[in-house]
Design an enzyme around this catalytic site. Sequence first.
Site, mmCIF file in Angstrom:
data_model
loop_
_atom_site.group_PDB
_atom_site.id
_atom_site.type_symbol
_atom_site.label_atom_id
_atom_site.label_comp_id
_atom_site.label_asym_id
_atom_site.label_seq_id
_atom_site.Cartn_x
_atom_site.Cartn_y
_atom_site.Cartn_z
ATOM 1 N N HIS A 1 -2.277 -5.436 1.706
ATOM 2 C CA HIS A 1 -3.582 -6.097 1.595
ATOM 3 C C HIS A 1 -3.338 -7.514 1.113
ATOM 4 C CE1 HIS A 1 -7.662 -7.088 0.323
ATOM 5 N NE2 HIS A 1 -7.102 -7.569 -0.772
ATOM 6 N N TYR B 1 -12.389 -2.121 -3.745
ATOM 7 C CA TYR B 1 -12.882 -2.298 -2.368
ATOM 8 C C TYR B 1 -14.404 -2.190 -2.272
ATOM 9 C CZ TYR B 1 -8.277 -2.322 -0.072
ATOM 10 O OH TYR B 1 -7.025 -2.660 0.388
ATOM 11 N N PHE C 1 -15.377 3.883 6.806
ATOM 12 C CA PHE C 1 -14.016 4.263 6.392
ATOM 13 C C PHE C 1 -13.795 4.138 4.880
ATOM 14 C CE2 PHE C 1 -13.937 -0.195 7.871
ATOM 15 C CZ PHE C 1 -13.498 -0.838 6.731
ATOM 16 N N GLU D 1 -9.811 -10.951 -7.224
ATOM 17 C CA GLU D 1 -8.854 -9.849 -7.053
ATOM 18 C C GLU D 1 -7.665 -9.979 -8.008
ATOM 19 O OE1 GLU D 1 -9.921 -8.926 -2.366
ATOM 20 O OE2 GLU D 1 -7.900 -9.586 -2.881
ATOM 21 N N ASN E 1 -1.982 0.332 6.732
ATOM 22 C CA ASN E 1 -1.474 -0.929 7.283
ATOM 23 C C ASN E 1 -0.594 -1.723 6.306
ATOM 24 O OD1 ASN E 1 -3.527 -1.813 5.657
ATOM 25 N ND2 ASN E 1 -4.521 -3.103 7.189
ATOM 26 N N ARG F 1 -1.741 -14.308 4.970
ATOM 27 C CA ARG F 1 -2.421 -13.613 6.070
ATOM 28 C C ARG F 1 -1.609 -13.719 7.368
ATOM 29 N NH1 ARG F 1 -7.278 -11.806 4.803
ATOM 30 N NH2 ARG F 1 -8.221 -11.993 6.860
ATOM 31 N N LYS G 1 0.819 -1.215 0.000
ATOM 32 C CA LYS G 1 0.000 0.000 0.000
ATOM 33 C C LYS G 1 0.861 1.278 0.000
ATOM 34 C CE LYS G 1 -3.941 -2.147 2.352
ATOM 35 N NZ LYS G 1 -4.979 -1.948 3.396
HETATM 36 P P1 CMP Z 1 -7.409 -4.508 3.802
HETATM 37 O O1 CMP Z 1 -6.969 -5.876 4.127
HETATM 38 O O2 CMP Z 1 -6.799 -3.842 2.644
HETATM 39 O O3 CMP Z 1 -9.002 -4.514 3.594
HETATM 40 C C1 CMP Z 1 -9.825 -3.397 3.863
HETATM 41 C C2 CMP Z 1 -9.083 -2.294 4.497
HETATM 42 O O4 CMP Z 1 -9.857 -1.335 5.154
HETATM 43 C C3 CMP Z 1 -8.203 -2.842 5.611
HETATM 44 O O5 CMP Z 1 -7.154 -3.577 5.063
HETATM 45 C C4 CMP Z 1 -7.807 -1.586 6.346
HETATM 46 O O6 CMP Z 1 -6.651 -0.977 5.823
HETATM 47 C C5 CMP Z 1 -9.002 -0.691 6.077
HETATM 48 N N1 CMP Z 1 -9.705 -0.457 7.332
HETATM 49 C C6 CMP Z 1 -10.281 -1.366 8.120
HETATM 50 N N2 CMP Z 1 -10.800 -0.770 9.213
HETATM 51 C C7 CMP Z 1 -10.531 0.551 9.088
HETATM 52 C C8 CMP Z 1 -10.799 1.673 9.877
HETATM 53 N N3 CMP Z 1 -11.459 1.561 11.040
HETATM 54 N N4 CMP Z 1 -10.371 2.874 9.446
HETATM 55 C C9 CMP Z 1 -9.700 2.993 8.264
HETATM 56 N N5 CMP Z 1 -9.418 1.936 7.465
HETATM 57 C C10 CMP Z 1 -9.829 0.732 7.877
#
Ligand code: CMP
Length: 151
Positions: A128, A62, A70, A139, A125, A98, A22
């Site tokens: 993904h 997404y 969010f 995906e 984070n 994972r 990311k």
């Molecule tokens: P990802 O595995 O990419 O799938 C969905 C994403 O939404 C997740 O990782 C997080 O980065 C994001 N996400 C989940 N919860 C929150 C939150 N509370 N605020 C912002 N982003 C979020």
Amino acid sequence: MGPRRAPKETIMATERTLSIIKPDATNRNLTGKINAKFEDAGLRIIAQKRIHLTPAQAGQFYEVHKERPFYSELCEFMASAPVVVQVLEGENAIAKNREVMGATNPANADEGTIRKEFALSVGENSVHGSDAPETAAQEIAFFFSGLELVG
Ligand code: CMP
């Protein structure tokens, strides 16, 4: 009588999963360090490209999260800088990836995981990964043609 098979729990499936490095991670030049984590875990990078998503493309990717509070923040973030999209292949690649990523929220991630070491927050984070075989197939097809997957 058919051929004898190993008991089900000993059958390891070779799988493919979609991974995204990311913007928070590409901004900090962490692509190589993150790829080393995948390769050290036995995951093979069989396709990889660096792209800059538009917010609309991120929104499409997404789409399952579109009712979440969010969602718009997530789409803006994913379009804020380049990402590296990749296909990882290996035994039980979906679950293994994972494990290597760690929990979505880095505060809950185990030691040694990508998110524990590199993630900044639940939103930023670093990576993904697909969560199931059906989503992995969808995906992967979102970003790659069959010709681009070189196992
Ligand atoms: P990802 O595995 O990419 O799938 C969905 C994403 O939404 C997740 O990782 C997080 O980065 C994001 N996400 C989940 N919860 C929150 C939150 N509370 N605020 C912002 N982003 C979020």
